[in-house]
Scaffold this active site. Structure first.
Site, PDB file in Angstrom:
ATOM      1  N   ASN A   1       0.824  -1.216   0.000  1.00  0.00           N
ATOM      2  CA  ASN A   1       0.000   0.000   0.000  1.00  0.00           C
ATOM      3  C   ASN A   1       0.860   1.269   0.000  1.00  0.00           C
ATOM      4  O   ASN A   1       0.384   2.358   0.298  1.00  0.00           O
ATOM      5  CB  ASN A   1      -0.938   0.009   1.218  1.00  0.00           C
ATOM      6  CG  ASN A   1      -0.169   0.042   2.522  1.00  0.00           C
ATOM      7  OD1 ASN A   1       1.058   0.061   2.527  1.00  0.00           O
ATOM      8  ND2 ASN A   1      -0.890   0.046   3.631  1.00  0.00           N
TER       9      ASN A   1
ATOM     10  N   ASN B   1       2.977   2.267   2.059  1.00  0.00           N
ATOM     11  CA  ASN B   1       3.450   2.722   3.371  1.00  0.00           C
ATOM     12  C   ASN B   1       4.902   2.292   3.563  1.00  0.00           C
ATOM     13  O   ASN B   1       5.320   1.262   3.043  1.00  0.00           O
ATOM     14  CB  ASN B   1       2.599   2.112   4.488  1.00  0.00           C
ATOM     15  CG  ASN B   1       1.226   2.752   4.546  1.00  0.00           C
ATOM     16  OD1 ASN B   1       0.838   3.499   3.657  1.00  0.00           O
ATOM     17  ND2 ASN B   1       0.476   2.459   5.583  1.00  0.00           N
TER      18      ASN B   1
ATOM     19  N   HIS C   1      19.202  27.688  -2.256  1.00  0.00           N
ATOM     20  CA  HIS C   1      18.967  28.513  -3.444  1.00  0.00           C
ATOM     21  C   HIS C   1      19.015  30.003  -3.098  1.00  0.00           C
ATOM     22  O   HIS C   1      19.518  30.802  -3.869  1.00  0.00           O
ATOM     23  CB  HIS C   1      17.621  28.127  -4.053  1.00  0.00           C
ATOM     24  CG  HIS C   1      17.293  28.872  -5.301  1.00  0.00           C
ATOM     25  ND1 HIS C   1      18.109  28.858  -6.403  1.00  0.00           N
ATOM     26  CD2 HIS C   1      16.235  29.660  -5.615  1.00  0.00           C
ATOM     27  CE1 HIS C   1      17.566  29.610  -7.343  1.00  0.00           C
ATOM     28  NE2 HIS C   1      16.437  30.106  -6.889  1.00  0.00           N
TER      29      HIS C   1
ATOM     30  N   ASP D   1      21.852  34.624 -14.245  1.00  0.00           N
ATOM     31  CA  ASP D   1      20.734  35.551 -14.051  1.00  0.00           C
ATOM     32  C   ASP D   1      21.085  36.511 -12.920  1.00  0.00           C
ATOM     33  O   ASP D   1      22.068  36.316 -12.196  1.00  0.00           O
ATOM     34  CB  ASP D   1      19.416  34.814 -13.764  1.00  0.00           C
ATOM     35  CG  ASP D   1      19.508  33.870 -12.571  1.00  0.00           C
ATOM     36  OD1 ASP D   1      20.280  34.165 -11.649  1.00  0.00           O
ATOM     37  OD2 ASP D   1      18.805  32.847 -12.569  1.00  0.00           O
TER      38      ASP D   1
ATOM     39  N   LYS E   1      18.258  36.986 -17.295  1.00  0.00           N
ATOM     40  CA  LYS E   1      17.385  35.864 -17.680  1.00  0.00           C
ATOM     41  C   LYS E   1      16.013  36.076 -17.078  1.00  0.00           C
ATOM     42  O   LYS E   1      15.894  36.432 -15.917  1.00  0.00           O
ATOM     43  CB  LYS E   1      17.989  34.558 -17.156  1.00  0.00           C
ATOM     44  CG  LYS E   1      17.161  33.319 -17.430  1.00  0.00           C
ATOM     45  CD  LYS E   1      17.791  32.078 -16.797  1.00  0.00           C
ATOM     46  CE  LYS E   1      17.452  31.946 -15.330  1.00  0.00           C
ATOM     47  NZ  LYS E   1      18.003  30.745 -14.705  1.00  0.00           N
TER      48      LYS E   1
ATOM     49  N   ASP F   1      26.429  28.279 -11.290  1.00  0.00           N
ATOM     50  CA  ASP F   1      25.029  28.252 -10.850  1.00  0.00           C
ATOM     51  C   ASP F   1      24.914  27.372  -9.607  1.00  0.00           C
ATOM     52  O   ASP F   1      25.812  26.568  -9.348  1.00  0.00           O
ATOM     53  CB  ASP F   1      24.126  27.711 -11.975  1.00  0.00           C
ATOM     54  CG  ASP F   1      22.765  28.400 -11.984  1.00  0.00           C
ATOM     55  OD1 ASP F   1      22.399  29.006 -10.964  1.00  0.00           O
ATOM     56  OD2 ASP F   1      22.072  28.328 -13.014  1.00  0.00           O
TER      57      ASP F   1
HETATM   58  C1  R5P Z   1      17.581  29.528 -11.011  1.00  0.00           C
HETATM   59  O1  R5P Z   1      17.142  30.434 -10.354  1.00  0.00           O
HETATM   60  C2  R5P Z   1      18.682  28.623 -10.557  1.00  0.00           C
HETATM   61  O2  R5P Z   1      19.777  29.306 -10.050  1.00  0.00           O
HETATM   62  C3  R5P Z   1      19.118  27.723 -11.689  1.00  0.00           C
HETATM   63  O3  R5P Z   1      19.550  28.499 -12.776  1.00  0.00           O
HETATM   64  C4  R5P Z   1      17.952  26.885 -12.118  1.00  0.00           C
HETATM   65  O4  R5P Z   1      17.464  26.220 -10.996  1.00  0.00           O
HETATM   66  C5  R5P Z   1      18.346  25.876 -13.148  1.00  0.00           C
HETATM   67  O5  R5P Z   1      17.184  25.208 -13.547  1.00  0.00           O
HETATM   68  P1  R5P Z   1      17.065  24.620 -15.021  1.00  0.00           P
HETATM   69  O6  R5P Z   1      18.297  23.782 -15.222  1.00  0.00           O
HETATM   70  O7  R5P Z   1      15.796  23.817 -15.007  1.00  0.00           O
HETATM   71  O8  R5P Z   1      16.977  25.771 -15.960  1.00  0.00           O
END
Ligand code: R5P
Length: 316
Positions: A40, A42, A133, A172, A195, A222
């Protein structure tokens, strides 16, 4: 041997690989547990060792099957706590729902905060994580939390390369501060892309670039690569602007959806990631991939927490 303050390390299913490496760095072994998933759906987790009065750490990261892994973590924390551990630290190298960190549309959940609440409600006394993040997510934790930074690990590796004529690229505006910190550490100039995401389609658009990229080696920094959409757009924009060579480095290789195809299509000189998220078999197809381990850093942080030493000293 009595258990008081004894460091005991567990790993959930998504934390097995990194957990093993952390255990090795700590010259210990992962403690045994039993995991059962019933018809189920769980889940049952049973701790197979006495943890009474111990200082317990459980490693579980955010990776598929994401929701099962979250519930498994909550059940594990509850089981450990009710087995009378003195303290439980949830070790989440990649924090779940970390991008759902603000109410940027009406009537939505700030789900990263909900995750922090659930972990605390399950009985965790501390959280240990890496590169959230956005820094304000730390404010979601009602229990003490330590956020590690992978920048020293990535920069040590990058310093071994010829970085002459290199510019750090922030994909970005939101990542400009983070990429700027790498530019400072590596003593390199910074370029920032503008971006925009207009909806949830995961297809961002690059509108402008601030900084010099023509004829340069570009190093995109990133926090994560998820579907690879941002990376794809960033690389397209940089090539259009005359970038000579392109590298990418990120902390969390989420690699979902069309990420592998997009990364390979980007024809990067190299893509450098860490092991906060376990790579799957299909990720073996990523070209020029270099994975750096964050296990020694997590092991040092776990040791420092257990011994009551400073964790911030690890960032120097
Ligand atoms: C965005 O704000 C993050 O810093 C990354 O650029 C983002 O999470 C990357 O996501 P994806 O690979 O789906 O574009």
């Amino acid at each position: 041997m009595h258990n008081r303050d004894r460091l005991i390390l567990f790993a959930g299913r998504s934390g097995q690989k990194l957990g093993q490496s952390i255990a090795q760095c700590l010259e210990t072994e992962l403690s045994p547990r039993e995991f059962v998933q019933f018809s189920n759906e769980n889940i049952k987790v049973r701790i197979l060792e006495n943890v009474r009065e111990a200082d317990v750490f459980i490693v579980q990261t955010s990776s598929p099957p994401l929701h099962e892994n979250i519930v498994e973590l909550l059940i594990s924390i509850d089981a450990i706590k009710h087995a009378s551990a003195r303290r439980v630290t949830a070790v989440l190298p990649y924090f779940p729902y970390v991008r759902s960190d603000k109410k940027d549309e009406p009537r939505i959940s700030i789900t990263a905060r909900l995750m922090a609440d659930l972990i605390a409600a399950a009985g965790a006394d501390r959280i240990l994580t890496m590169n959230l993040h956005s820094p304000q997510i730390q404010g979601f934790f009602k229990i003490p939390g330590d956020q590690l930074d992978a920048a020293p690990i990535l920069c040590d590796y990058l310093r071994r390369k010829d970085l002459s004529n290199t510019v750090i690229v922030a994909p970005d505006a939101g990542s400009a501060k983070r990429a700027g910190a790498y530019a400072t550490r590596l003593d390199l100039p910074l370029a920032i892309l503008d971006k925009r995401r207009s909806d949830d389609t995961e297809s961002p658009e690059i509108l402008h670039v601030i900084g010099e990229v023509e004829g340069r080696t570009c190093l995109i920094i990133d926090d994560e690569i998820s579907t690879g959409g941002s990376l794809h757009e960033t690389v397209e924009a940089l090539r259009h602007l005359g970038a000579e060579k392109i590298y990418a480095a990120c902390v969390h290789p989420v690699f979902c959806g069309k990420a592998v195809e997009r990364i390979n299509a980007a024809k990067l000189e190299e893509i450098i990631v860490t092991d906060t998220v376990p790579l799957s078999e299909k990720d073996d197809a990523v070209n020029n991939l270099q994975v750096l381990s964050v296990a020694p850093l997590f092991a040092n942080a776990i040791r420092s927490i257990n011994e009551g030493e400073s964790v911030s000293a690890l960032f120097r």
